[in-house]
Write a protein that holds these residues in place. Structure first.
Motif, mmCIF file in Angstrom:
data_model
loop_
_atom_site.group_PDB
_atom_site.id
_atom_site.type_symbol
_atom_site.label_atom_id
_atom_site.label_comp_id
_atom_site.label_asym_id
_atom_site.label_seq_id
_atom_site.Cartn_x
_atom_site.Cartn_y
_atom_site.Cartn_z
ATOM 1 N N LYS A 152 148.922 76.207 99.557
ATOM 2 C CA LYS A 152 149.677 75.033 99.977
ATOM 3 C C LYS A 152 148.819 74.026 100.732
ATOM 4 C CE LYS A 152 154.154 77.378 100.245
ATOM 5 N NZ LYS A 152 155.254 77.855 101.140
ATOM 6 N N ASP A 166 153.234 77.199 87.502
ATOM 7 C CA ASP A 166 154.688 76.996 87.477
ATOM 8 C C ASP A 166 155.418 78.201 88.070
ATOM 9 O OD1 ASP A 166 154.314 74.549 86.315
ATOM 10 O OD2 ASP A 166 154.812 75.197 84.280
ATOM 11 N N VAL A 169 155.086 78.087 91.938
ATOM 12 C CA VAL A 169 155.966 77.058 92.517
ATOM 13 C C VAL A 169 157.417 77.508 92.445
ATOM 14 C CG1 VAL A 169 156.799 74.696 92.244
ATOM 15 C CG2 VAL A 169 154.354 75.181 92.044
ATOM 16 N N GLY A 170 157.807 78.121 91.323
ATOM 17 C CA GLY A 170 159.174 78.626 91.191
ATOM 18 C C GLY A 170 159.486 79.705 92.216
ATOM 19 N N TYR A 171 158.508 80.542 92.504
ATOM 20 C CA TYR A 171 158.690 81.585 93.515
ATOM 21 C C TYR A 171 158.910 80.957 94.893
ATOM 22 C CZ TYR A 171 157.700 85.768 96.312
ATOM 23 O OH TYR A 171 157.782 86.807 97.214
ATOM 24 N N TRP A 172 158.116 79.930 95.206
ATOM 25 C CA TRP A 172 158.275 79.250 96.495
ATOM 26 C C TRP A 172 159.640 78.563 96.607
ATOM 27 C CZ3 TRP A 172 152.788 76.644 96.271
ATOM 28 C CH2 TRP A 172 151.829 77.582 96.660
ATOM 29 N N ASP A 173 160.081 77.932 95.526
ATOM 30 C CA ASP A 173 161.379 77.253 95.543
ATOM 31 C C ASP A 173 162.505 78.255 95.811
ATOM 32 O OD1 ASP A 173 160.196 74.827 95.053
ATOM 33 O OD2 ASP A 173 160.593 74.840 92.895
ATOM 34 N N LYS A 174 162.457 79.381 95.128
ATOM 35 C CA LYS A 174 163.485 80.410 95.328
ATOM 36 C C LYS A 174 163.403 81.001 96.724
ATOM 37 C CE LYS A 174 166.744 82.520 92.929
ATOM 38 N NZ LYS A 174 167.809 81.777 92.215
ATOM 39 N N GLY A 176 162.593 79.403 99.389
ATOM 40 C CA GLY A 176 163.241 78.459 100.298
ATOM 41 C C GLY A 176 164.738 78.688 100.362
ATOM 42 N N LEU A 177 165.359 78.993 99.228
ATOM 43 C CA LEU A 177 166.792 79.302 99.198
ATOM 44 C C LEU A 177 167.078 80.586 99.965
ATOM 45 C CD1 LEU A 177 169.670 78.816 98.131
ATOM 46 C CD2 LEU A 177 169.006 80.044 96.038
ATOM 47 N N GLN A 256 164.480 87.321 94.089
ATOM 48 C CA GLN A 256 163.113 87.096 94.581
ATOM 49 C C GLN A 256 162.201 88.242 94.154
ATOM 50 O OE1 GLN A 256 162.956 84.161 96.362
ATOM 51 N NE2 GLN A 256 160.745 84.230 96.187
#
Length: 274
Positions: A152, A166, A169-174, A176-177, A256
């Motif tokens: 990051k 990709d 980034v998808g792992y990081w987005d999830k 955050g949730l 996750q």
């Protein structure tokens, strides 16, 4: 004779003025050999310039490809390191899932006992004390961020594999949730715990651990209040946390973990680690 000398001198002077003859450089004609020497000199300078240009250009290309190779190796190292973090995260996430299922069971039992009015017998009171600790005890989700912090802060540009980038980034987005759900659950847990201080007397807890893995409760334990409103409000708060844990928290942890497992396999395939 004197007159002739004067005229000759005049002619010489005239030639100087008009710029004709051997007294000026402008009309001196170069011999063929001089032209050849000049042409060879120009070709020599051009060749030297070309060789210098090629040397500089080749040096630039060599430096570019070297840096590109180093960056590819760094990107691969980051991907391998992130995969190692995912292996650790899957174990952490599985433990969190197991702990939250126990938390859900305890909070469900605690809310059920209170809602059914089972607050009188010594056995039920001891169970309430035990479930209170299990349902409102602290829980944390500390995932590995060793490689994520480096990626990051600028290292992400080195991950040139689009599939891997990709997936990260998808792992990081999830994540955050998941952190948002965790924050909400922690807030509700603390609010319920504040209410528990009006119901459960800490002096009845001992330092020893019983067969169910929680602190033992003294035989003469009593509730600090039997007020219906206070007990009901507390049970409602516990039920709210229980529903969040079952409906969203555990599901988010499982999602996750699935993403982490997929990344482990993807990086192994893309970087030929197996």
């Amino acid at each position: 004779m004197a007159e002739t000398k004067v005229k000759g001198g005049d002619r010489a002077e005239q030639r100087k003025k008009t710029g004709s003859g051997k007294y000026t450089n402008e009309n001196i004609e170069l011999s063929p050999s001089a032209y050849h020497r000049d042409a060879r000199g120009r070709k020599s300078y051009l060749w030297e310039f070309l060789m210098l240009f090629l040397a500089v250009f080749c040096g630039f290309l060599a430096q570019y490809f070297l840096e590109h190779k180093i960056e590819r190796e760094q990107g691969r190292d980051f991907a391998v390191s992130f995969r190692e973090d995912m292996i650790k995260d899957t174990a952490i996430l599985q433990k969190n899932i197991t702990d939250l299922r126990k938390f859900y069971s305890a909070s469900d039992s605690l809310a059920h006992l209170i809602s059914k009015g089972r607050t009188e017998t010594k056995e039920d009171i001891k169970l309430l004390y035990e479930y209170n600790l299990s349902a409102l005890g602290g829980f944390t989700i500390n995932l590995t961020d060793r490689t994520s912090a480096q990626l990051k802060s600028g290292g992400m540009r080195l991950i040139t594999n689009k599939k891997v980038a990709d997936a990260i980034v998808g792992y990081w987005d999830k994540l955050g949730l998941l952190e948002g759900i965790d924050g909400g659950a922690q807030t509700m847990r603390m609010q319920a715990r504040e209410k528990s201080y009006l119901i459960f007397d800490q002096k009845y807890y001992s330092d020893s651990i019983n067969a169910r893995g929680v602190r033992s409760v003294a035989d003469g334990a009593m509730l600090m209040t039997k007020d219906y409103v206070q007990l009901t409000e507390f049970a409602n708060r516990v039920s709210h946390i229980k529903n969040l844990v079952k409906g969203r928290f555990i599901n988010s942890l499982e999602d996750q973990k699935a993403l982490a497992t997929d990344i482990i396999k993807l990086i192994a395939v893309e970087y030929k680690l197996e």
